[in-house]
Write a protein that holds these residues in place. Sequence first.
Motif, PDB file in Angstrom:
ATOM      1  N   GLU A  15       0.824  -1.210   0.000  1.00 19.33           N
ATOM      2  CA  GLU A  15       0.000   0.000   0.000  1.00 19.33           C
ATOM      3  C   GLU A  15       0.858   1.261   0.000  1.00 19.33           C
ATOM      4  O   GLU A  15       0.536   2.252  -0.622  1.00 19.33           O
ATOM      5  CB  GLU A  15      -0.892   0.041   1.249  1.00 19.33           C
ATOM      6  CG  GLU A  15      -2.104  -0.841   1.166  1.00 19.33           C
ATOM      7  CD  GLU A  15      -2.894  -0.776   2.469  1.00 19.33           C
ATOM      8  OE1 GLU A  15      -2.772   0.219   3.206  1.00 19.33           O
ATOM      9  OE2 GLU A  15      -3.630  -1.740   2.738  1.00 19.33           O
ATOM     10  N   ASN A  16       1.960   1.173   0.789  1.00 19.42           N
ATOM     11  CA  ASN A  16       2.756   2.386   1.007  1.00 19.42           C
ATOM     12  C   ASN A  16       3.939   2.513   0.061  1.00 19.42           C
ATOM     13  O   ASN A  16       4.763   3.392   0.231  1.00 19.42           O
ATOM     14  CB  ASN A  16       3.276   2.409   2.449  1.00 19.42           C
ATOM     15  CG  ASN A  16       2.147   2.586   3.425  1.00 19.42           C
ATOM     16  OD1 ASN A  16       1.169   3.247   3.102  1.00 19.42           O
ATOM     17  ND2 ASN A  16       2.251   1.962   4.574  1.00 19.42           N
ATOM     18  N   LEU A  17       4.004   1.600  -0.884  1.00 23.70           N
ATOM     19  CA  LEU A  17       5.175   1.543  -1.750  1.00 23.70           C
ATOM     20  C   LEU A  17       5.461   2.897  -2.392  1.00 23.70           C
ATOM     21  O   LEU A  17       6.596   3.357  -2.431  1.00 23.70           O
ATOM     22  CB  LEU A  17       4.946   0.487  -2.833  1.00 23.70           C
ATOM     23  CG  LEU A  17       6.158  -0.363  -3.193  1.00 23.70           C
ATOM     24  CD1 LEU A  17       6.839  -0.898  -1.957  1.00 23.70           C
ATOM     25  CD2 LEU A  17       5.726  -1.508  -4.098  1.00 23.70           C
ATOM     26  N   LYS A  18       4.392   3.546  -2.868  1.00 18.89           N
ATOM     27  CA  LYS A  18       4.598   4.797  -3.586  1.00 18.89           C
ATOM     28  C   LYS A  18       5.066   5.904  -2.643  1.00 18.89           C
ATOM     29  O   LYS A  18       6.030   6.620  -2.940  1.00 18.89           O
ATOM     30  CB  LYS A  18       3.311   5.229  -4.280  1.00 18.89           C
ATOM     31  CG  LYS A  18       3.554   6.394  -5.216  1.00 18.89           C
ATOM     32  CD  LYS A  18       2.274   6.855  -5.871  1.00 18.89           C
ATOM     33  CE  LYS A  18       2.489   8.202  -6.522  1.00 18.89           C
ATOM     34  NZ  LYS A  18       1.205   8.842  -6.813  1.00 18.89           N
ATOM     35  N   ALA A  64      12.426   4.993  -8.618  1.00 14.85           N
ATOM     36  CA  ALA A  64      11.963   5.614  -9.861  1.00 14.85           C
ATOM     37  C   ALA A  64      10.977   4.708 -10.585  1.00 14.85           C
ATOM     38  O   ALA A  64       9.958   5.151 -11.110  1.00 14.85           O
ATOM     39  CB  ALA A  64      13.165   5.913 -10.747  1.00 14.85           C
ATOM     40  N   VAL A  65      11.290   3.421 -10.558  1.00 10.40           N
ATOM     41  CA  VAL A  65      10.416   2.462 -11.241  1.00 10.40           C
ATOM     42  C   VAL A  65       9.043   2.428 -10.597  1.00 10.40           C
ATOM     43  O   VAL A  65       8.011   2.423 -11.262  1.00 10.40           O
ATOM     44  CB  VAL A  65      11.056   1.054 -11.218  1.00 10.40           C
ATOM     45  CG1 VAL A  65      10.103   0.034 -11.808  1.00 10.40           C
ATOM     46  CG2 VAL A  65      12.379   1.066 -11.975  1.00 10.40           C
ATOM     47  N   ILE A  66       9.058   2.455  -9.256  1.00  8.13           N
ATOM     48  CA  ILE A  66       7.778   2.394  -8.543  1.00  8.13           C
ATOM     49  C   ILE A  66       6.918   3.589  -8.897  1.00  8.13           C
ATOM     50  O   ILE A  66       5.735   3.466  -9.188  1.00  8.13           O
ATOM     51  CB  ILE A  66       8.016   2.368  -7.024  1.00  8.13           C
ATOM     52  CG1 ILE A  66       8.795   1.118  -6.652  1.00  8.13           C
ATOM     53  CG2 ILE A  66       6.694   2.410  -6.284  1.00  8.13           C
ATOM     54  CD1 ILE A  66       9.309   1.125  -5.241  1.00  8.13           C
ATOM     55  N   ILE A  67       7.552   4.778  -8.889  1.00  7.28           N
ATOM     56  CA  ILE A  67       6.771   5.981  -9.167  1.00  7.28           C
ATOM     57  C   ILE A  67       6.214   5.949 -10.585  1.00  7.28           C
ATOM     58  O   ILE A  67       5.064   6.290 -10.829  1.00  7.28           O
ATOM     59  CB  ILE A  67       7.638   7.237  -8.948  1.00  7.28           C
ATOM     60  CG1 ILE A  67       7.952   7.347  -7.461  1.00  7.28           C
ATOM     61  CG2 ILE A  67       6.931   8.477  -9.441  1.00  7.28           C
ATOM     62  CD1 ILE A  67       8.892   8.467  -7.117  1.00  7.28           C
ATOM     63  N   ARG A  68       7.016   5.468 -11.518  1.00 14.27           N
ATOM     64  CA  ARG A  68       6.556   5.416 -12.906  1.00 14.27           C
ATOM     65  C   ARG A  68       5.360   4.487 -13.023  1.00 14.27           C
ATOM     66  O   ARG A  68       4.389   4.771 -13.691  1.00 14.27           O
ATOM     67  CB  ARG A  68       7.697   4.958 -13.815  1.00 14.27           C
ATOM     68  CG  ARG A  68       7.456   5.289 -15.277  1.00 14.27           C
ATOM     69  CD  ARG A  68       8.672   5.038 -16.116  1.00 14.27           C
ATOM     70  NE  ARG A  68       9.133   3.673 -15.972  1.00 14.27           N
ATOM     71  CZ  ARG A  68      10.398   3.307 -15.922  1.00 14.27           C
ATOM     72  NH1 ARG A  68      11.351   4.210 -15.968  1.00 14.27           N
ATOM     73  NH2 ARG A  68      10.738   2.044 -15.817  1.00 14.27           N
ATOM     74  N   GLU A  69       5.430   3.355 -12.308  1.00 10.22           N
ATOM     75  CA  GLU A  69       4.333   2.381 -12.398  1.00 10.22           C
ATOM     76  C   GLU A  69       3.013   2.958 -11.923  1.00 10.22           C
ATOM     77  O   GLU A  69       1.962   2.661 -12.438  1.00 10.22           O
ATOM     78  CB  GLU A  69       4.677   1.134 -11.594  1.00 10.22           C
ATOM     79  CG  GLU A  69       5.516   0.154 -12.403  1.00 10.22           C
ATOM     80  CD  GLU A  69       5.948  -1.029 -11.584  1.00 10.22           C
ATOM     81  OE1 GLU A  69       5.558  -1.119 -10.405  1.00 10.22           O
ATOM     82  OE2 GLU A  69       6.681  -1.862 -12.126  1.00 10.22           O
TER      83      GLU A  69
END
Lengths: 812, 224
Positions: free
Chosen positions: A715-718, A806-811
């Motif tokens: 849930e908090n990944l972003k 960066a990858v997480i935010i892009r996703e």
Amino acid sequence: MFKNNLKFALRVFSREKFFTAINIGGLALGFAVCILILGYVTFEFSYEDHIDNKANVYRVTTTRYVHDKKVFEGTKGPSILEQIVPVEIPNIEYATRAYYEPCLVRTDDKKYAKQKVYWVDKDFLKVFKGLLISGNPDTALDAPLKMVLTESRAYALFGNKDPIGKEVKVNEGMPFKVTGVVKDPPLNTHFKYEYLATLDTWVHYGWIQKKGNWHWNFSQNYISISNQGSKDKIQKALNNLSLLHVNPEKSEGKKIEFGLQPIKDIHLTSNYNDELEANGNLSQVYIIMGVGIAILIIVFINFINLSTTLSLRRSKDTGVRKTLGASALQLRIQYFIEAFLLNVTALIIATLIVLISSSFIESYFNISLSFKVFTNPLFWFLGILIFSICVLVVSFYPAFVLTSVAINTAIKGKIVKGRTSHAYVKQGLLVVQFCASIFLTIAAYVVYQQVDFMQNYDLGINTNQVLVLQAPTSLNAGGWRSYDEIAIKNDKYNVFRQQLIQNPALKEVASCYSIPGEEAELLRHSVKLKNSGEAIQTQVEERLIDENFFPLYEAKILAGENFKIDPTQQKIETIINEKTLKLLGFEHPEDAIGQEVFLENHLWKIRAVVADFHIKSLSDPIVPTFYANRHPFAFGHYLVKLSPQNLKTQMDFIESKWHTMYPEDPFLAHFSDSFFNEQYNQYKQFGNIFNALTILAILIANLGLLAMVSLTTVENLKAIAVRRVLGADNKAVFMLMSKGYIMLIIIAATIAIPLTYYFLMNWLNNFAYRIEIQSLVFVSAVLLILIVAVCNIMYYVLKVLKLNPAVIIREE
Amino acid sequence: MILQLKDIFKWVNSGGNRIFLLNNVDLTVKEGEFISIMGASGSGKTTLLNVIGMLDNFDEGEYTFLDESVHDLKEKHRANLYKEYIGFVFQAYHLIDELTVYENIETPLLYKKHSRSERKAMVADMLDRFNIVGKKDLFPSQLSGGQQQLVGIARALISNPKLILADEPTGNLNSEQGEEIMQLFKKLNDEGVTIIQVTHSESNAAYGSRTIHLKDGMVVNNQS
């Protein structure tokens, strides 16, 4: 429709394999523990079920009061009750005395020592109905030298031959005729007989009078009452008899009351003097039931939290179904079906776990389990009902959360999160779980500490390397005044002792009646100093020892001299302990030496004072005790102090000497310290069960926590990724992920610690000698829970740190 | 006339300011129309579609759907209404991952009282019509985007809705697949189904009979 629901549920499970496994695993473990506890509790409550008329059988207990203060509760009663109450009190059908003795039983070619013989009256088999397999209940026990034995004892003595009419020799050689065979006593009875021998035999040998009396309480008394009889009325009638015959003693402020104990209640509620076996403990059973319920709550909380969080991951699916026309009810039904499927699967696995583990658990914890409730249709009805209600209740909340999400949000496929009411519910449930974990951890440790404390406490005597031999039963004297017979036994003992003491490895040899860890052979209820003439009404013990007993056990004589004289003649000298010294009002041990004391009617001269030591477990206080110098006239024990090395050689030496000296008697030996520690079995067992349950509870709670952390991390990944991009270091990420949980644990600790303290103080008050609870225990338990939780979180922190933010935010 | 929106307002309050998502929208849709809603991001296209589909509420105004006053209806009745008459097609298809093509198409029927054999016949008919009989046992993840959207449309059509609401139905598809889907919509419209679509692309809008342009929640023009 139902088929579709089912199919869908299975596919969801196979997608969420990890969480489904944790969910089912936790539930299955929890259910298995609960089933096992159910088995334990059923067994504990099923005592005396083998007796046909169990509801109508009572034991008559004796309670002594001095100036209305209860000073003694005993299971034994006057020897006349059996003869008088069925005649004088209406609705008492039958009565019998029962006196337990571990006896030597022989046939021509077999001999068994320490057999459980009960000396009983003729109506025994009518009080306890349904025991007799063969034989006539009217005549089986109606004369001296008649005996009834159990199936397995009959087989041990006579093989497959019919035992009826056969002869059996008891102790010194009393010839009994077998008149009947009874069922073996089950494990769940307080009355574990092997042989029932008639008390009339004692009358036959002239040891006791045929007519009993009101002042001699040597046996347990059991009565059976008719269906019309009321317990209260009969108890009143008994006490009227007691007023009439016993309570003239009341002039000195003494009062005796009789009580009626339903035999079904004996095992769990009776903890009187002279119990036939160490009974169970009702509060212990309740505590274990309580822990079981706590585990069930932990398991269900896991289920609710996991399911709710998972259901939010399915919000897209829910939203789509809503646009396709599904009603909230239809969606909830889908959800309930999944919940039932999970729970039923868990229940099946739990049953398998129980089947596989129950025999191991019985032997490991030294308990018995009973699953006979499973044959009761009412149990199934209630069980299924309660199970269904539980599942409905625990799945209601996730189902509600699942369906209450607005379609609009749901369709976007986002996981709903943040400070919603759901988050509060989730945190509340976690607090409950942490509370339970902290409570159990502290309690388990304190229980362990107390048991350990008792076992390692300095008793005041040294029981190490003391070998206890059962004295030769075949030389039992008729009574303590049969001086000639006692002399024979004593002479033989002296020779035996000399032979042993010649072996330099054997340090000391002594004799006594009952050993440390056993009840005293004699209880006295009135003490009077000859000089002052003031009678003290209390309970004191009288124990029979010889002059070597104190040196062997390394007890300290504080004043006066140890016994010296030849112990076969009647003695008038006694050694008292410090408690007696205080009771008599002396300040210094020296003051008591040479004083004369009436113990009931006997006059004793105080020869010495011995330092207090624990002769019984630490759950009992040290009692004022009078030691008399007498060889055990019947039964009793011989004690040998060994050297620490080569125990086997020393024991072999003793055994070979024994067989030449006492060819009639088997060699029965055990170590004094291990026997003494058997007194703690009940607590050790309780401690072991408690510890095991605690470990399991924490394991299950942790399983749930692990899953919860994993889900919230997703849930908090972003949020985490954004912070990392903005420059948060590893420590900050860890704090971000763990501070919520740490807060919850702190809240839980503040709730749990006072509760635990209160509970433990209550429990520890059962013990005369107990530990003090240290505050460190509380701190370390909370720390332990904290560390375990933090480890869980760390695992996910490390996982998150490996991802590229960066990858997480892009996703997203 | 299938539905009519009259003076519809929808807003959110943000920091003391009222931000209008829909601002005085009037719209009448007749049976058999194929309407395209266009506008920039955040102009309120999807909000309007959701309001029409009764998935979202509005704050002011009147909404009549097949002579029922939607603004007066309770949640449950509203649900019954769209369940009966409206089919949804989503940009991201929104097929249920755990269900096969067959089961996905069948799902709406499960929520209405259709017998098993009835359902079977209806789904078979639909599979036939869309030429996807061979794929009926596959799961969404095994299909291409265009095929998934085909299933999505089949699912929307299975309960014979009067109105199809499509939110950028070709948004996730390449141009060739998008073309096919639009052809399909055209065909359905010719068969009498009323369609309202949200789209970014002029060429897709060209399939419709009428285009509505939105800007900041307001209807800018209403060309036929």
